[in-house]
Design a protein around this motif. Structure first.
Motif, short mmCIF file in Angstrom:
data_model
loop_
_atom_site.label_atom_id
_atom_site.label_comp_id
_atom_site.label_asym_id
_atom_site.label_seq_id
_atom_site.Cartn_x
_atom_site.Cartn_y
_atom_site.Cartn_z
N ASP A 180 0.83 -1.20 0.00
CA ASP A 180 0.00 0.00 0.00
C ASP A 180 0.87 1.26 0.00
OD1 ASP A 180 0.79 0.65 2.68
OD2 ASP A 180 -0.78 -0.64 3.48
N MET A 181 0.23 2.39 -0.21
CA MET A 181 0.96 3.64 -0.39
C MET A 181 1.73 4.05 0.85
SD MET A 181 1.14 4.94 -3.33
CE MET A 181 1.91 6.43 -2.71
N THR A 182 1.20 3.77 2.03
CA THR A 182 1.92 4.15 3.25
C THR A 182 3.27 3.46 3.32
OG1 THR A 182 -0.16 4.52 4.44
CG2 THR A 182 1.83 4.20 5.77
N ASP A 183 3.26 2.15 3.09
CA ASP A 183 4.51 1.39 3.10
C ASP A 183 5.48 1.89 2.02
OD1 ASP A 183 3.63 -0.14 5.17
OD2 ASP A 183 3.20 -1.94 3.98
N ARG A 184 4.92 2.23 0.86
CA ARG A 184 5.76 2.71 -0.23
C ARG A 184 6.41 4.05 0.11
NH1 ARG A 184 4.56 0.66 -5.72
NH2 ARG A 184 3.13 -1.10 -5.57
N LEU A 185 5.63 4.97 0.64
CA LEU A 185 6.18 6.29 0.95
C LEU A 185 7.23 6.21 2.05
CD1 LEU A 185 2.92 8.44 0.77
CD2 LEU A 185 4.78 8.33 -0.90
N ILE A 186 6.97 5.39 3.06
CA ILE A 186 7.98 5.19 4.11
C ILE A 186 9.23 4.56 3.50
CG2 ILE A 186 8.54 3.96 6.24
CD1 ILE A 186 5.58 4.17 6.99
N GLY A 187 9.03 3.61 2.60
CA GLY A 187 10.16 2.96 1.93
C GLY A 187 10.98 3.93 1.11
#
Length: 251
Positions: A147-154
């Motif tokens: 999901d986008m949250t995991d991607r942005l943190i990544g």
């Protein structure tokens, strides 16, 4: 099963076609030669290539890796990249028989281009790394795992971690230990894989680099601490298997 085969064959053929363009880009871009303008030609005799000379993999095999006119050897990078691009497409189609397979194949093809450029010219173009990052965000917005949250943190964690390591190394040793494109590449990879996969990518990249050093040492090639190595290429090579691994744990 039929869908998987169809996706694999389709993406494999697309990969072979794109691989031809990727190989041309990797050879010409570092030399500041146009990739788009002008017809394909032999780099030795400058003869314009015909359609029969431009079939990925097959043309080079039939010509035994040589120009039909002057007999000069064709840069093996052409068929090597075409084969790698075909493999990336086939594996993506077998991994997930749905539109997400196309996203994964695009991820692999962009990584292949970056890895080849880093190997050939120690260069990770910002335009290409930026494209990888933007497409990563786009696939997240379309609902592709993670999901986008995991991607942005990544994305943030990937860039910040390598930037900090590079800055620390430079402060201690007085010289750069990482290229400026490496943190950007890991940040872009994080926007595809999410933060949880980044340690695995770094570990696999380090192990791959170590294996190459050991192979070189065993073959009689000495290694020095200040030898220059394409770490960006190692990151790119590690990221695609990480994407495949991620699929196995996707909900």
């Amino acid at each position: 099963m039929t869908d998987m085969i169809a996706w694999s064959v389709g993406l494999g053929l697309l990969g072979a076609l794109l691989g031809s363009f990727i190989a041309t880009l990797v050879i010409r871009w570092p030399q500041e030669r146009s990739v788009i303008h002008g017809r394909s030609h032999c780099d030795t005799c400058d003869m314009t290539l015909q359609a029969r000379d431009l079939v990925p993999l097959l043309s080079a095999a039939l010509a035994r890796g040589r120009c039909r006119w002057c007999g000069a050897a064709i840069d093996p990078m052409h068929w090597q990249i075409e084969l790698a691009a075909l493999w990336i497409g086939c594996v993506a189609g077998l991994a997930v028989a749905e539109p997400a397979a196309l996203a994964g194949a695009v991820f692999g093809w962009l990584l292949l281009t970056l890895a080849a450029l880093d190997i050939v010219a120690f260069w990770l173009p910002d335009r290409l790394t930026g494209t990888l990052a933007v497409v990563g965000v786009a696939t997240g917005l379309l609902g592709v795992t993670p999901d986008m949250t995991d991607r942005l943190i990544g994305g943030v964690a990937g860039y910040a971690s390598l930037w900090a390591i590079g800055a620390g190394y430079k402060a201690l040793r007085g010289r750069a230990g990482l290229g400026g494109g490496d943190p950007k590449l890991l940040g872009a990879i994080g926007l595809w894989l999410g933060w949880a996969m980044l340690p695995a990518v770094l570990l696999l990249a380090a192990l791959t680099g170590l294996a190459l050093v050991l192979i070189g040492t065993a073959s009689g090639r000495s290694a020095r601490m200040d030898d220059k190595a394409p770490f960006g290429a190692l990151l790119a090579i590690a990221a695609y298997p990480a994407w495949l691994f991620l699929l196995g744990y996707a909900p």
